[in-house]
Design an enzyme around this catalytic site. Sequence first.
Site, mmCIF file in Angstrom:
data_model
loop_
_atom_site.group_PDB
_atom_site.id
_atom_site.type_symbol
_atom_site.label_atom_id
_atom_site.label_comp_id
_atom_site.label_asym_id
_atom_site.label_seq_id
_atom_site.Cartn_x
_atom_site.Cartn_y
_atom_site.Cartn_z
ATOM 1 N N HIS A 87 0.816 -1.224 0.000
ATOM 2 C CA HIS A 87 0.000 0.000 0.000
ATOM 3 C C HIS A 87 0.848 1.272 0.000
ATOM 4 O O HIS A 87 0.335 2.356 -0.238
ATOM 5 C CB HIS A 87 -0.939 -0.008 1.216
ATOM 6 C CG HIS A 87 -2.011 -1.045 1.097
ATOM 7 N ND1 HIS A 87 -3.332 -0.742 0.828
ATOM 8 C CD2 HIS A 87 -1.961 -2.398 1.171
ATOM 9 C CE1 HIS A 87 -4.032 -1.850 0.759
ATOM 10 N NE2 HIS A 87 -3.220 -2.880 0.968
ATOM 11 N N ASP A 147 3.465 9.512 -0.733
ATOM 12 C CA ASP A 147 2.277 8.739 -0.353
ATOM 13 C C ASP A 147 2.028 7.667 -1.405
ATOM 14 O O ASP A 147 2.121 7.961 -2.613
ATOM 15 C CB ASP A 147 1.065 9.693 -0.303
ATOM 16 C CG ASP A 147 0.037 9.285 0.751
ATOM 17 O OD1 ASP A 147 -0.016 8.096 1.102
ATOM 18 O OD2 ASP A 147 -0.717 10.170 1.198
#
Length: 458
Positions: free
Chosen positions: A160, A367
């Site tokens: 992720h 991110d």
Amino acid sequence: MRRHELVIIANRLPLKRSGRGAGGWERSPGGLVTALDPVLRKRGGLWIGWDGSSGRPARAVEHDGLSIKPVGLVPRDIENFYHGFCNRTIWPLYHDAIKPAEFNQRWWESYEAVNERFARAAARHVAKGRTVWVHDFHLQLVPQILRGLRPDLRIGFFLHIPFPPEEIFARIPWRTNILHGLLGADVVGFQTWKDAQNFSRASRRMADAEGVDSQLTFQGHKIRVNSFPISIDAEEMEKLAQLAEVQNRAREIRRGLGNRRIILGVDRLDYTKGIEARLSAYEQLLESGDATVSKSVMVQVAVPSRESVPEYAQTRQRIEQIVGRINGEFSHPGSIAVHYFRRNLEREELAAWYLAADVMLVTPLCDGMNLVAKEYVSAQINGGGVLVLSEFAGAAQELRQALLVNPYDVAGMARTIRRALNVPRAEQRFRMSILRMVVRRHDVQEWSDTFLSALERS
Ligand code: ADQ
């Protein structure tokens, strides 16, 4: 014991144990849970993970339509595996080494032991020849261990967070063990193609894997490597935004803030999310005395996260100092410049804030994807609103109609916020209609279907 066709295994369960309400369970925060919860509800299967407590794990339970099997972590694991190796070695290193990563042999040994425990739990609960989908940086050794225990399984792994460039990854003393761990999967998935390439290159150079970026061979086993950009349950967010009570709440929020233009940030309180730089950019704008800016208000909602890790406590302190400084300078009676809420919002309340916001600031320094950007877009059922998005969020690869910023360029970010406040209505609608189409087409359902069918074909 019931064996499942699909087992999802992630460090955290979608629910954590709480003393209050809902039979002792409450929703866990964060992007992974937001993404996977609807997948498991739709497909059925078992979710194995840590319930957030220390001590003996609870038994497998059915709760609120989910089958969950808690894995236990004792205080020593929480210290060494979770706070140590996961949060102070891997997390900073994989996020561009924004903070220096610490390398500690004891943490590593705990990481190995906990990964083994998770792999054994999965091996016990999955039906013959079926699928285990392993998630995220906490469990990078699970694919290889699981393959050793159950060679009959299909094993997928999805990361992720970003996978760092080779020269950063190479710093890890146990880099080859981590690559071998991941190479035990049939499909290794990443948020962006760049992450996938970084992994394949590291595997060829540091783990003797062979092949091309999209397909590797290691010890006679084939591994497909690809990007699978994660998304949200767009329909759920749209439905929330359509609820009369959510719309009323959005109006109430706007009235409560004196009908000023609302600039919103919503994040886990994490140093990767760039909250300090974002606040500084707003401060610069207020200092400039710009007329549009003086009719605006900034709201930052930050959900507490990993509070016992020192870097998180420091980040919180710095954010609170900047908020205090801005408000000391620029607030007036009845008109506060920056509202700061350190709390977790319910989904309806979150949707109301998204609806109320004129400008959404999603400006992480680094991110994997960033689901807040996609949630904001989905909630704009009236077609307005402007998304300001960091180039360094995985989401920037897809959401090209956002106003893209370099979060390290505070002055540039200030200029983009001013521009965002002045985007004409027609341009807002045009940009938002394209953004909404992208998120609706590529929702979390499509993400999981694409990943699982790649795994079926492997
Ligand atoms: P996170 O780093 O947790 O996820 P993100 O993708 O932004 O980051 O997801 C955060 C989730 O938490 C969103 O669903 C958001 O609504 C929720 N949230 C944040 N602040 C909240 C608040 N104050 N109150 C209530 N809810 C709040 C990791 C990676 C990301 C990746 C996801 C999914 O770091 O890059 O997008 O996993 O893969």
